[in-house]
Scaffold this motif. Structure first.
Motif, short mmCIF file in Angstrom:
data_model
loop_
_atom_site.label_atom_id
_atom_site.label_comp_id
_atom_site.label_asym_id
_atom_site.label_seq_id
_atom_site.Cartn_x
_atom_site.Cartn_y
_atom_site.Cartn_z
N ALA A 183 -15.42 -10.54 -1.41
CA ALA A 183 -14.57 -10.05 -2.50
C ALA A 183 -13.57 -11.11 -2.94
N SER A 184 -13.99 -12.34 -2.96
CA SER A 184 -13.06 -13.47 -3.17
C SER A 184 -12.48 -13.51 -4.58
N ARG A 185 -13.05 -12.78 -5.53
CA ARG A 185 -12.54 -12.79 -6.91
C ARG A 185 -11.77 -11.53 -7.26
N TYR A 186 -11.45 -10.71 -6.25
CA TYR A 186 -10.79 -9.43 -6.53
C TYR A 186 -9.36 -9.40 -5.97
N LEU A 187 -8.54 -8.61 -6.63
CA LEU A 187 -7.20 -8.29 -6.16
C LEU A 187 -7.03 -6.77 -6.20
N ARG A 188 -6.28 -6.23 -5.23
CA ARG A 188 -5.92 -4.81 -5.28
C ARG A 188 -4.50 -4.68 -5.79
N PHE A 189 -4.33 -3.83 -6.80
CA PHE A 189 -3.01 -3.60 -7.36
C PHE A 189 -2.56 -2.16 -7.08
N ASN A 190 -1.30 -2.02 -6.69
CA ASN A 190 -0.67 -0.71 -6.53
C ASN A 190 0.07 -0.42 -7.83
N VAL A 191 -0.43 0.56 -8.60
CA VAL A 191 0.12 0.78 -9.94
C VAL A 191 1.59 1.19 -9.89
N ALA A 192 1.99 1.87 -8.81
CA ALA A 192 3.39 2.30 -8.70
C ALA A 192 4.33 1.12 -8.48
N GLN A 193 3.79 0.01 -7.98
CA GLN A 193 4.60 -1.18 -7.74
C GLN A 193 4.48 -2.17 -8.90
N CYS A 194 3.85 -1.75 -10.00
CA CYS A 194 3.63 -2.66 -11.14
C CYS A 194 4.34 -2.19 -12.40
N THR A 195 5.33 -1.33 -12.27
CA THR A 195 5.96 -0.76 -13.45
C THR A 195 6.94 -1.72 -14.13
N SER A 196 7.43 -2.71 -13.42
CA SER A 196 8.35 -3.67 -14.02
C SER A 196 7.58 -4.73 -14.82
N PRO A 197 8.00 -5.04 -16.04
CA PRO A 197 7.33 -6.09 -16.82
C PRO A 197 7.33 -7.44 -16.12
N GLU A 198 8.32 -7.67 -15.25
CA GLU A 198 8.40 -8.95 -14.56
C GLU A 198 7.19 -9.20 -13.68
N GLY A 213 0.78 -1.23 0.00
CA GLY A 213 0.00 0.00 0.00
C GLY A 213 0.81 1.28 0.00
N TRP A 214 2.06 1.25 -0.46
CA TRP A 214 2.86 2.46 -0.45
C TRP A 214 3.68 2.55 -1.74
N LEU A 215 4.25 3.74 -1.95
CA LEU A 215 5.01 3.98 -3.16
C LEU A 215 6.41 3.37 -3.07
N PRO A 216 7.02 3.05 -4.20
CA PRO A 216 8.40 2.56 -4.18
C PRO A 216 9.34 3.62 -3.63
N ALA A 217 10.41 3.20 -3.00
CA ALA A 217 11.35 4.13 -2.39
C ALA A 217 11.90 5.12 -3.42
N GLU A 218 12.11 4.65 -4.65
CA GLU A 218 12.70 5.54 -5.66
C GLU A 218 11.74 6.62 -6.14
N TRP A 219 10.47 6.53 -5.77
CA TRP A 219 9.50 7.55 -6.14
C TRP A 219 9.46 8.70 -5.13
N MET A 220 10.11 8.56 -4.02
CA MET A 220 10.03 9.55 -2.94
C MET A 220 11.12 10.61 -3.07
#
Length: 474
Positions: free
Chosen positions: A443-458, A119-126
């Motif tokens: 909410a068994s079929r849902y996931l929460r995604f943090n877009v700032a933590q999803c920038t890597s293609p991996e 639930g937080w931003l990557p360190a490099e974004w700060m």
């Protein structure tokens, strides 16, 4: 104790289930020291089990010292309860959907490499350079010694409270500096308000889904939690009205803007109706607004419409500036602030003067504003790209959030979020399954995604392979 407390399909013997049930009631403080337990006959009838099973269970509890018997009087809880265990204060949960376990996984850096569920931003974004510069400037001041070594004033740094008062006014919230108290974080602020307003056994309404730490914190306060379905425009008003009428809660805890986990925001019409219901049923509202500085459209705030009458607003700089610079605040009625200051002193004595001075400096000199402008643009770009990538992986975003960092997305038909999360852990991917955020597991079929933590293609390569494995196991 009820029949539903016993699982006849379980491989665990009935005697052990009864022992565990008594221990759980003791841990939940539903059985206080010295309390009389149900008689052997009464418990056997209520659980639809044999008397001999209850006799064996009570004998085992007596041998452990958890309970004791009084000839002719019955069985009683021992004089000492076990230490408080949050894990025992709610229904048993698999680790993948336990809020505290998920938090640990996201915080323990050696356990996982990728954290799209955190639930937080990557360190490099700060703003590292701004923080370093601010610390150096504070250290060089001739009057800096108290800032570096002393406690902060009880209500918090006056100059920062003045700045917060002006910033709140820009959002329509009229709060004088005397109506603001600084805290170490938004979490501490909500905890103080719960200590201030709640008694064990009270009822609290939350959104369903809602920020998962609300569940853990309220569990620690030993209150009953009632979930109300959340819609793209705010809480479901029909369900909210029924919950307020049926359960007569003391509090409603919510996010008005950039709701966690859905990213939604209140409409003006819904906000007005929420306040009318709260007044009708004499309910207080804690408005957790820690994501306010991410909000581009500035959804209506309950505290602005209410004038801090029955709404208490909480904010923080942890998400936008630094989680290590612990600085949050409460805005509330002036007469309540005095009581809250005493409560803060009793539970934590004093906050960090250094954190407050650093935040004040960064806000005053414009560094914080420049950082926010860059952050909003970066999050907006990430939001668009992540939504597209989620759809290509077969997930469907619930809404298109107007800002912030969270996307609430449903999995392809037939897949359960906790199973996907369990499998993802094996490849170092920490996901946030929907059941963590839902009081009743809807909410068994849902996931929460943090877009700032999803920038890597991996991240999505691992997600896709995880989805394929789970689907192949069906």
């Amino acid at each position: 104790m009820h029949l539903s407390d016993i699982d006849r399909r379980s491989a665990v013997p009935l005697v052990e289930q009864v022992v565990a049930l008594v221990h759980r009631r003791m841990a939940q403080r539903q059985l206080a020291p010295g309390a009389r337990l149900p008689s052997i006959r009464a418990l056997a009838e209520s659980l639809s089990i044999s008397r001999s099973t209850v006799v064996d269970a009570y004998d085992r509890l007596v041998s452990e010292g958890a309970i004791h018997s009084r000839p002719g009087a019955g069985f009683f809880v021992g004089d000492r309860l076990p230490p408080l265990s949050l894990a025992e204060l709610g229904p048993p949960r698999a680790r993948e959907v336990d809020p505290l376990w998920l938090t640990r996984q996201a915080l323990e850096s050696d356990q996982a490499r990728w954290r799209p569920g955190c639930g937080w931003l990557p360190a490099e974004w700060m703003p590292h350079d701004d923080i370093r510069r601010g610390l150096r400037q504070l250290a060089r001041r001739s009057c800096a010694l108290p800032t570096l070594t002393d406690y902060a004033p009880p209500q918090g740094l006056g100059a920062l409270r003045q700045v917060l008062s002006r910033r709140l006014a820009e959002r329509g919230v009229e709060a004088s500096p005397q109506q603001i108290m600084l805290a170490e974080s938004g979490t501490q602020a909500i905890d103080l308000l719960c200590r201030f307003l709640l008694e064990p056994g009270d009822c609290v309404v939350v959104d369903d889904p809602c920020y998962f730490n609300f569940h853990a914190m309220l569990r620690a306060h030993r209150v009953t939690v009632i979930g109300v379905p959340f819609t793209p425009s705010g809480p479901d008003l029909v369900h909210l009205g029924h919950a307020l009428e049926q359960h007569r809660p003391r509090l409603y805890i919510t996010n008005s803007g950039l709701h966690n986990p859905t990213g939604a925001g209140l409409t003006l019409a819904v906000a007005h109706r929420v306040l009318r219901l709260a007044e009708q049923h004499d309910v207080l509202i804690i408005e957790d607004d820690i994501f306010a500085d991410f909000d581009i459209q500035q959804a209506p705030r309950l505290a602005a419409l209410d004038g801090l009458d029955r709404v208490l607003q909480v904010g923080s700089f942890s998400k936008t500036l630094s989680a290590s610079v612990r600085c949050g605040y409460i805005a509330a009625r002036g007469e309540w602030i005095e009581e809250l200051v005493d409560l803060k002193l009793a539970t934590s004595f004093g906050a960090s003067a250094l954190s407050a001075e650093l935040v004040l400096q960064l806000v005053r000199e414009g560094a914080y504003r420049r950082h926010l402008n860059l952050l909003r643009a970066r999050l907006g770009d990430a939001m668009g790209r992540v939504n597209l990538r989620l759809r290509s992986s077969g997930l469907e975003p619930w809404i298109e959030p107007a800002g912030g960092m969270f996307v609430w997305a449903s999995l392809p038909s037939g897949l359960l979020a906790k199973e996907v999360a369990r499998e993802a852990l094996n490849v170092g991917l920490v996901l946030a399954p929907g059941e963590v955020f839902s009081a009743d597991g809807k909410a068994s079929r849902y996931l929460r995604f943090n877009v700032a933590q999803c920038t890597s293609p991996e991240v999505f390569d691992l997600l896709d392979s995880t989805l394929e494995r789970v689907a192949g196991q069906q």
